[in-house]
Design a protein around this motif. Structure first.
Motif, PDB file in Angstrom:
ATOM      1  N   ASP A  12      19.602 -20.215  -3.306  1.00 15.41           N
ATOM      2  CA  ASP A  12      19.665 -21.323  -4.263  1.00 15.41           C
ATOM      3  C   ASP A  12      19.769 -22.661  -3.526  1.00 15.41           C
ATOM      4  OD1 ASP A  12      22.335 -21.610  -3.487  1.00 15.41           O
ATOM      5  OD2 ASP A  12      23.138 -20.740  -5.320  1.00 15.41           O
ATOM      6  N   LYS A  13      19.869 -23.750  -4.286  1.00 17.31           N
ATOM      7  CA  LYS A  13      19.877 -25.090  -3.681  1.00 17.31           C
ATOM      8  C   LYS A  13      21.120 -25.346  -2.837  1.00 17.31           C
ATOM      9  CE  LYS A  13      21.653 -27.018  -7.941  1.00 17.31           C
ATOM     10  NZ  LYS A  13      21.394 -27.844  -9.079  1.00 17.31           N
ATOM     11  N   ARG A  18      21.480 -15.365  -4.209  1.00 16.23           N
ATOM     12  CA  ARG A  18      21.810 -14.783  -5.511  1.00 16.23           C
ATOM     13  C   ARG A  18      20.813 -13.668  -5.801  1.00 16.23           C
ATOM     14  NH1 ARG A  18      26.518 -17.236  -5.754  1.00 16.23           N
ATOM     15  NH2 ARG A  18      26.377 -19.486  -5.886  1.00 16.23           N
TER      16      ARG A  18
END
Length: 75
Positions: A12-13, A18
């Motif tokens: 993710d950012k 995840r």
């Protein structure tokens, strides 16, 4: 031992991985894989794909639908 598809994780950012429930990984994506190498009683060493970590996803977008005769697996 039950074999199945590998677990796929998407970064993710925030840089955390995840679990990614579904989707296709497009060409040009940057990935890291985890494999398990094990001893086989009959055939020496074996291996299996355990996890795929997608570091930079390029979304798969098909350009055209495959011809009906191209949808079958080649084996």
């Amino acid at each position: 031992v039950t074999n199945g598809p590998p677990l796929v994780y998407l970064k993710d950012k925030d840089g955390e991985y995840r679990l990614w429930p579904q989707g296709l990984i497009g060409n040009g994506s940057t990935i890291t894989v985890a494999i398990d190498v094990y001893k086989s009683k009959k055939y020496g060493k074996g291996h299996r794909l355990e996890r795929v970590f997608v570091d930079d996803l390029v979304v798969f977008t098909p350009t055209e639908a495959p011809a009906p005769d191209q949808t079958a697996l080649p084996f």
